[in-house]
Design a protein around this motif. Structure first.
Motif, PDB file in Angstrom:
ATOM      1  N   PRO A  89      -2.838   2.895  -4.811  1.00 19.71           N
ATOM      2  CA  PRO A  89      -4.170   2.925  -4.542  1.00 19.71           C
ATOM      3  C   PRO A  89      -4.501   1.934  -3.197  1.00 19.71           C
ATOM      4  O   PRO A  89      -4.417   1.521  -4.073  1.00 19.71           O
ATOM      5  N   THR A  90      -5.591   2.170  -2.680  1.00 21.29           N
ATOM      6  CA  THR A  90      -5.202   1.635  -1.126  1.00 21.29           C
ATOM      7  C   THR A  90      -6.333   1.778   0.234  1.00 21.29           C
ATOM      8  O   THR A  90      -7.191   3.349  -0.307  1.00 21.29           O
ATOM      9  N   SER A  91      -7.234   0.863   0.539  1.00 19.22           N
ATOM     10  CA  SER A  91      -7.646   1.292   1.654  1.00 19.22           C
ATOM     11  C   SER A  91      -7.748   1.138   2.453  1.00 19.22           C
ATOM     12  O   SER A  91      -8.381   1.455   4.096  1.00 19.22           O
ATOM     13  N   VAL A  92      -6.756   0.709   2.580  1.00 19.49           N
ATOM     14  CA  VAL A  92      -5.783   0.878   4.261  1.00 19.49           C
ATOM     15  C   VAL A  92      -5.730   1.719   4.420  1.00 19.49           C
ATOM     16  O   VAL A  92      -4.847   3.073   4.307  1.00 19.49           O
ATOM     17  N   PRO A  93      -6.095   2.155   6.504  1.00 25.50           N
ATOM     18  CA  PRO A  93      -6.076   3.482   6.631  1.00 25.50           C
ATOM     19  C   PRO A  93      -4.424   3.288   7.096  1.00 25.50           C
ATOM     20  O   PRO A  93      -3.715   2.444   6.883  1.00 25.50           O
ATOM     21  N   TYR A 113      -0.419  -1.750  -9.629  1.00 28.54           N
ATOM     22  CA  TYR A 113      -0.340  -0.500  -9.019  1.00 28.54           C
ATOM     23  C   TYR A 113      -0.561   0.400 -10.622  1.00 28.54           C
ATOM     24  O   TYR A 113      -0.059   0.360 -11.425  1.00 28.54           O
ATOM     25  N   GLU A 152       0.751  -1.266  -0.026  1.00 29.33           N
ATOM     26  CA  GLU A 152      -0.001   0.087  -0.126  1.00 29.33           C
ATOM     27  C   GLU A 152       0.728   1.557  -0.044  1.00 29.33           C
ATOM     28  O   GLU A 152       0.885   2.280  -1.178  1.00 29.33           O
ATOM     29  N   TYR A 153       1.794   1.704   0.935  1.00 30.91           N
ATOM     30  CA  TYR A 153       2.260   2.250   1.368  1.00 30.91           C
ATOM     31  C   TYR A 153       3.670   2.142   0.926  1.00 30.91           C
ATOM     32  O   TYR A 153       4.079   1.930   1.690  1.00 30.91           O
TER      33      TYR A 153
END
Length: 198
Positions: free
Chosen positions: A167-171, A139, A108-109
């Motif tokens: 792009p990610t939905s992970v906070p 990605y 993600e990051y």
């Protein structure tokens, strides 16, 4: 013996004198710079933009202990190599380059780090433009990064550590790659390659 030494010295001076040209004047030898001329080639920073963010204007460099890519107020002022989809910092007159790589494991990051080996080959970069990570199987194309401060720094002035934002939905607070970082400090940024100074 003394006369011979004086004669040898005079011959050395004469042989070192500028050679005459056909019009009878002497040419002046042109000094050479040496085998490396890197110091006279255009150099540039890669800076965080836009200037309105808290990291705006900070310069790309690295944490020498970990090899991680960071932003500080005293970054690389360098020759850059953008060949083969890479971004490499090359110190003047050095054969070894440091390549900017994207951690291929994080999902993600994605941490950025420097290595003597080029691993990342999907950078798009040029002087005067933003640094872009082109699309891969993992990605989409992105020119957005996040910069974060470490938790509990041991020194007052710490660098901002860089991550490629995909792009990610992970906070932020739940991302494994951000463990050890103050996720409340994280800000989005772009990285712009300056036009070299003349």
């Amino acid at each position: 013996m003394y006369a011979f030494s004086v004669l040898a010295s005079l011959l050395a001076v004469v042989s070192a004198s500028p050679a005459p040209v056909p019009d009878g004047t002497a040419t002046i030898p042109i000094p050479t710079i040496g085998p490396c001329t890197d110091s006279i080639k255009p150099h540039a920073h890669i800076i965080a933009t836009p200037s309105t963010t808290v990291v705006g204007g900070l310069q790309l460099t690295y944490d020498s202990a970990s090899g991680r890519a960071t932003l500080t107020d005293n970054g690389f002022y360098s020759l850059w190599d953008f060949s083969n989809g890479g971004v490499a910092q090359q110190p003047d007159c050095a054969k070894t380059k440091l390549w900017l790589n994207i951690n291929p494991v994080a999902t993600e990051y994605r941490p950025l780090y420097w290595n003597k080996t080029q691993i990342t080959t999907n950078w798009s970069a040029a002087y005067g433009y933003d640094l872009v990570a082109k699309e891969t199987k993992q990605y989409n194309t992105t020119d957005t990064f996040i910069a974060c401060l470490p938790l509990n720094p041991v020194v007052k002035k710490v660098p901002w550590y860089l991550f490629l934002l995909t792009p990610t939905s992970v906070p932020l607070a739940s991302a494994p790659s951000l463990k050890g970082f103050d996720t409340n400090s994280c800000v989005k940024t772009r990285l712009t390659v300056e036009i070299p100074y003349p």
